[in-house]
Motif scaffolding. Structure first.
Motif, PDB file in Angstrom:
ATOM      1  N   SER A  37      -3.356  -5.434   3.872  1.00 13.95           N
ATOM      2  CA  SER A  37      -2.802  -5.912   2.613  1.00 13.95           C
ATOM      3  C   SER A  37      -1.451  -5.279   2.263  1.00 13.95           C
ATOM      4  O   SER A  37      -0.521  -5.987   1.860  1.00 13.95           O
ATOM      5  N   GLY A  69       0.384  -8.490   2.823  1.00 11.03           N
ATOM      6  CA  GLY A  69       0.111  -9.113   1.538  1.00 11.03           C
ATOM      7  C   GLY A  69      -1.365  -9.372   1.312  1.00 11.03           C
ATOM      8  O   GLY A  69      -2.164  -9.450   2.252  1.00 11.03           O
ATOM      9  N   HIS A  70      -1.718  -9.493   0.033  1.00  5.89           N
ATOM     10  CA  HIS A  70      -3.121  -9.662  -0.351  1.00  5.89           C
ATOM     11  C   HIS A  70      -3.680 -10.989   0.142  1.00  5.89           C
ATOM     12  O   HIS A  70      -4.832 -11.061   0.586  1.00  5.89           O
TER      13      HIS A  70
END
Length: 317
Positions: A73, A77-78
């Protein structure tokens, strides 16, 4: 009529909960077939199937979640981490959990059959004595017939019918407001039929006779199958299937020791069952089943000889 139906339903629930009856079969089984079969069932369904489910939920899933959250993450990125987690969960279910489920269910069917055959012989020996029991039909002979093409047609019809009926159960479960209750009811009937079908098959009762017998005593069987239905609907699919597969041998043994005719006579009186309303549980599944079987076999579909089997089903004396 309603009062008697409720009483029969309650009797069915009580019958299914009489698990102490299993002890008699274990004690009288000199070959220890039932004990070994139950241990095998616990191994493949409790250790392998349920163990695979718990391994993912308790160890693998939290580990994957932690790694993706703290490693993937921050870099990608999430959204990417979340997508990867979903894909890994789907991959685990498709590549491991689903094959394990299918294999364990297939193996369990053979185990259930061994349990039912042994319990049937023990029960008949209790009733008639060891020398008076000819034993169940040979394994290669289909239930309710002489082992010819008619038996094959009946077996094909039975398999297709209950596949269609299970699809029907899944469909009604999606109905708004009443779907959950209908799903529990239909599953109760389905599991109850599975339990008693082993004994009826060993007795040589034809499929059409079994269905007519079941539909005449629908209230009792709705109660008998309720604990099994609740064990699945209260859990998600795979855990529910594993728990049911572990408990199913117990219900098979209980059904072998249950006298449905006697229960009905105690509630409605001797011969009173014929006055109860016949409930066409399998009617909606009949037509598509006949079409499918017709396409498979090129025949006419349903097996012949439908009748009320009150006298056909062997009754303990």
């Amino acid at each position: 009529m309603l009062k008697q139906s409720v009483q029969l339903w309650l009797c069915g629930v009580r019958e299914s909960l009489n698990v102490h009856r299993c002890i008699v079969f274990l004690v009288l089984d000199n070959s220890k077939t039932i004990g070994r079969a139950i241990l095998q069932c616990l191994l493949i369904n409790g250790v392998i199937l349920l163990g695979s489910i718990l391994a993912w939920e308790s160890v693998l899933a939290p580990t994957v979640h932690w790694l993706l959250r703290h490693v993937v993450s921050p870099c990608l990125g999430h959204l990417t981490a979340r997508s990867a987690e979903v894909l890994l969960q789907l991959a685990y279910q498709a590549l491991w959990l689903l094959p394990v489920y299918l294999v364990t269910m297939f193996v369990s069917c053979g185990i259930y059959n061994d349990i039912a055959r042994t319990a049937y012989v023990i029960k008949q020996q209790q009733l008639k004595g060891p020398q008076a029991v000819p034993g169940p039909r040979p394994k290669g002979q289909s239930p309710g017939g002489s082992g010819g093409l008619e038996d094959v047609a009946q077996e094909v019809y039975r398999v297709v019918l209950f596949c269609v009926f299970f699809a029907e159960v899944s469909t009604v479960g999606r109905l708004p407001y009443v779907g959950y209750g209908l799903n529990v009811l239909f599953l109760s009937w389905l599991y109850a039929y599975y339990c008693f079908d082993y004994t009826w098959g060993l007795q040589g009762v034809r499929l059409t006779e079994r269905l007519a017998y079941f539909e005449r005593r629908w209230a009792f069987f709705a109660g008998f199958g309720l604990p099994m239905a609740l064990s699945t609907v209260l859990l998600s699919f795979y855990p529910g299937a594993a728990v049911l597969a572990i408990l199913f041998p117990v219900y098979i043994l209980v059904s072998c020791d249950s006298d449905v005719n006697d229960v009905h006579e105690r509630v409605v009186g001797k011969g009173g069952t014929n006055n109860l309303r016949h409930l066409p549980i399998f009617m909606l599944a009949m037509w598509p089943t006949q079409r499918v079987v017709h396409l498979i076999t090129g025949g006419t579909g349903a097996p012949s000889g439908a009748m009320e089997p009150g006298a056909s089903v062997v009754r303990p004396t």
